[in-house]
Motif scaffolding. Structure first.
Motif, PDB file in Angstrom:
ATOM      1  N   GLN A 212       0.846  -1.187   0.000  1.00  0.00           N
ATOM      2  CA  GLN A 212       0.000   0.000   0.000  1.00  0.00           C
ATOM      3  C   GLN A 212       0.884   1.241   0.000  1.00  0.00           C
ATOM      4  O   GLN A 212       2.064   1.161   0.346  1.00  0.00           O
ATOM      5  N   PRO A 213       0.344   2.391  -0.401  1.00  0.00           N
ATOM      6  CA  PRO A 213       1.143   3.619  -0.330  1.00  0.00           C
ATOM      7  C   PRO A 213       1.669   3.854   1.099  1.00  0.00           C
ATOM      8  O   PRO A 213       0.915   3.753   2.063  1.00  0.00           O
ATOM      9  N   GLY A 214       2.953   4.122   1.212  1.00  0.00           N
ATOM     10  CA  GLY A 214       3.574   4.344   2.520  1.00  0.00           C
ATOM     11  C   GLY A 214       4.199   3.110   3.139  1.00  0.00           C
ATOM     12  O   GLY A 214       4.853   3.196   4.180  1.00  0.00           O
ATOM     13  N   THR A 215       4.019   1.936   2.500  1.00  0.00           N
ATOM     14  CA  THR A 215       4.629   0.711   3.030  1.00  0.00           C
ATOM     15  C   THR A 215       6.143   0.754   2.835  1.00  0.00           C
ATOM     16  O   THR A 215       6.620   0.865   1.699  1.00  0.00           O
ATOM     17  N   PRO A 216       6.949   0.685   3.918  1.00  0.00           N
ATOM     18  CA  PRO A 216       8.421   0.706   3.756  1.00  0.00           C
ATOM     19  C   PRO A 216       8.881  -0.500   2.939  1.00  0.00           C
ATOM     20  O   PRO A 216       8.558  -1.640   3.264  1.00  0.00           O
ATOM     21  N   MET A 217       9.626  -0.246   1.877  1.00  0.00           N
ATOM     22  CA  MET A 217      10.098  -1.318   1.000  1.00  0.00           C
ATOM     23  C   MET A 217      11.600  -1.520   1.080  1.00  0.00           C
ATOM     24  O   MET A 217      12.087  -2.648   1.042  1.00  0.00           O
TER      25      MET A 217
END
Length: 375
Positions: A212-217
């Motif tokens: 999701q948007p904002g998920t640390p990758m």
């Protein structure tokens, strides 16, 4: 068979002589041991008498005392510098967590931990099928809206139709153009890119994972804006300050450089009673984030300081002292210590730098001992 008597006499005589010789040797050894004991006893008695007489007659003590062989040295006058030695780590102000800006399933993960990437390189790809379908739909709507607008514009120039019809067609076309531009931006964001040149520290996503948007990758560390961070004991609060000179060594690559303290922390860590300092680190080849360094902060400096080796300084109930040579005798000279760094101590009071100090043999002498200087 009988042997002649003359053949029996010779061995017996030799045996008697040998036995007699052994007895005499043992007796002489015994006498020697006794004499040695007598000498030791006499020496002990003589030494005890000399001490008793020396207490009553100091001049007698000076005459009977043997000279002690010594070597000498002199105090140094030098620019004395004291350093606080710390272990620091290279960090980057560009230490960021990279997150996805759109939702979707991970289609590809190109980055691996420890990989060095350049600005703009693709680290991962998020499924863009829905975005592409939406873009195709808007593209077709825009093509139709453009045709309608162009026809309405021609009619309007011929003063056919109303202004409202013209404005509605124009607004429809411009709105779809903006929508298409936004979808293209969204499509580009399905490619997760490196914001600057650096190194991938950690990879937090896997192929096929839904994000999701904002998920640390990714945890990403840049190779520019590097600095060194170290912990300093709280006892140096007020001593270590911004702008202090620093010597930095990197043991792994055997490189050194000089820098300055760029920042001093204002909070004490309650767990280890330290505060943090940051040291400016100029651009250097082979220096990488998280590299260990030895940081030496210059917290004290004095020109023309009088210094002596640490091992020459002794202590008694009155304080610190060294032995100096005066008139072929060793004399106690009490001193006031300054700072000590490694094997050298600054002497603030007690020496002027011109003295002759007892070096080798300093533990064998005492106050007013007669000494003999040797090379």
């Amino acid at each position: 068979m009988k042997l002649s008597s003359k053949f029996l006499i010779l061995p017996i005589a030799m045996l008697v002589i040998a036995c007699g010789g052994n007895d005499e040797l043992a007796q002489k050894k015994s006498e020697l041991e006794e004499k040695r004991k007598e000498v030791a006893t006499l020496n002990s008695e003589i030494e005890a008498l000399e001490k008793e007489i020396a207490k009553l007659d100091p001049e007698f003590g000076k005459t009977v005392r043997k000279s002690v062989l010594i070597t000498t040295t002199t105090p140094s006058k030098e620019n004395f510098r004291h350093f606080i030695e710390l272990t620091g780590a290279v960090l980057s102000k560009k230490n960021v967590a990279i997150s996805g800006e759109v939702s979707g399933r991970i289609q590809e993960v190109r980055a691996v931990e420890g990989m060095r990437v350049n600005k703009g390189d693709v680290l991962a790809t998020i499924d863009s099928e829905s975005v592409e379908r939406n873009m195709d739909e808007v593209q077709k709507q825009l093509e139709l809206a453009t045709i309608v607008f162009e026809k309405q514009e021609r009619l309007w120039k011929q003063e056919i139709g109303t202004e409202i019809q013209y404005l509605e067609a124009k607004n429809r076309k411009e709105t779809l153009e903006k929508n298409l531009s936004g979808i293209k931006t969204q499509l580009d964001r399905t490619k997760v890119r490196a914001p600057f040149t650096g190194t991938i520290e950690t990879v937090n996503v896997r192929l096929g994972e839904l994000v999701q948007p904002g998920t640390p990758m990714f945890q990403f560390v840049g190779e520019s804006d590097l600095f060194i961070e170290a912990d300093v004991s709280e006892r140096y609060v007020g001593i270590v300050g911004k702008g202090d000179s620093v010597e930095i060594a990197f043991p792994s690559i055997k490189q050194t450089l000089k820098s300055k303290v760029s920042s001093v922390g204002s909070v004490i860590n309650p767990n280890n009673r330290t505060f943090k300092v940051e040291v400016f680190l100029p651009r250097m080849e082979n220096v990488k984030p998280n590299m260990i360094s030895i940081v030496k902060i210059n917290d004290y400096e004095k020109d023309n300081a009088i210094t002596v080796p640490n091992y020459l300084i002794l202590q008694d109930s009155k304080g610190d002292y060294v032995f100096v040579v005066e008139n072929e005798q060793s004399k106690k000279r009490y001193i006031t210590r300054g700072m000590t760094y490694k094997e050298i101590t600054e002497v603030k009071e007690g020496l002027n730098g011109s003295e002759v100090l007892v070096d080798k043999g300093f533990r064998e002498v005492g106050d007013n001992f007669t000494v003999k200087i040797t090379e």
